[in-house]
Write an enzyme that holds these catalytic residues in place. Structure first.
Site: not given
Length: 307
Positions: A67, A70
């Site tokens: 991700c 993230c």
């Protein structure tokens, strides 16, 4: 953001299966000692972390290795947590490695950040946000915690303070160049650095993974999800329009949606127009990992469409 409340996520988050029930600490007991205020939480250890939320607010950062957003948000959350000197505990949850926690928090999109106050979930934010917004939300969280009688502070264990930090091996020069470029938002420079590293060593798996991640970051930068979805809906066979939504879905944690969109597109295109879609699918498979069941399922469907 709207005012946060410990009741706001009741019914949406079910942590009952993760609770441990040790006897409550007596009044006046010293603050619990922890090795660090930033910890990795797992399905097996989360019950202990949940109990600590009766002493301090616990911020839960749900993330995954693939991700990109993230990797932008997590360092900011960690920085702000450490600055608070034990007034907040940060629990980092890898959703791929901890499916029970991901299911309990109903993490349909990541990064997802939720806090716990006295065992009750408190919404914070979903998606990457600027540092100032993180600080504002943390300040509000501490106010809500105080209103609910959670005003303790964690003492960091002596082992953490006395131990010499493990010295990490230095990054290869081109990897370091790529990381520096990512930190400044210069994704094009990071891509060039990783491509050069792969030209020197085609078996450099770290460079290959980094290249895929930064390419995704570069592609989604500045895209508006709702606008992209509208364009894709109006042009179901427009490869670039479908690519944009698939990238945004993957960056937001909707892995199966991204794969399904591209596989549906692949199935509808004439055979001589399918190659770019297959190549993009293979690239996204590499971001998630060959062993991931979502990749295995999608790869099997792709094979069935090819033959």
């Amino acid at each position: 953001m709207s005012e946060i409340s410990p009741a706001a996520l009741r019914g949406a988050v079910d942590l009952s299966s993760l609770r441990n029930r040790p006897a409550p600490a007596p009044a006046g007991a010293p603050a619990p000692a922890v090795v660090d205020v930033v910890v990795d939480a797992t399905d097996e250890t989360f019950g202990q972390i949940l109990e600590l939320s009766r002493t301090v607010p616990v911020v839960v950062d749900l993330w995954a290795e693939w991700c990109g957003p993230c990797k932008q948000l997590s360092p900011i959350i960690e920085k702000v947590t450490r600055e608070l000197g034990g007034r907040v505990l940060l629990a980092k949850v890898d959703v791929d490695a901890n499916p029970q926690l991901a299911q309990s928090f109903r993490a349909q999109s990541i990064p997802m950040v939720v806090a716990l106050i006295a065992g009750q979930p408190v919404p914070m934010f979903t998606g990457a946000v600027p540092e100032q917004q993180v600080r504002d939300v943390f300040a509000q969280l501490l106010q809500v915690a105080a209103q609910n009688g959670v005003t303790g502070s964690l003492s960091v264990g002596e082992d953490a303070g006395d131990a010499e930090p493990a010295e990490e091996p230095p990054l290869p020069p081109l990897h370091a160049e790529a990381f520096a470029a990512i930190e400044t938002g210069d994704y094009a420079a990071a891509i060039r650095a990783y491509e050069k590293a792969l030209a020197e060593n085609p078996r450099d798996e770290d460079a290959l993974a980094g290249l895929g991640q930064v390419r995704l970051l570069d592609r989604v930068q500045g895209l508006d999800l709702q606008a992209a979805r509208a364009v894709a809906a109006d042009a179901p066979l427009d490869v670039q329009a479908q690519f944009a939504v698939a990238d945004l879905d993957l960056a937001g944690g909707h892995v199966e949606d991204a794969f399904g969109r591209l596989l549906d597109l692949f199935a509808q295109l004439p055979s001589d127009e399918r190659t770019p879609v297959r190549e993009r699918l293979v690239e996204l498979f590499g971001l998630i990992g060959a062993a991931d069941p979502r990749v295995i399922t999608a790869r099997n469907r792709l094979s069935s469409l090819l033959f």
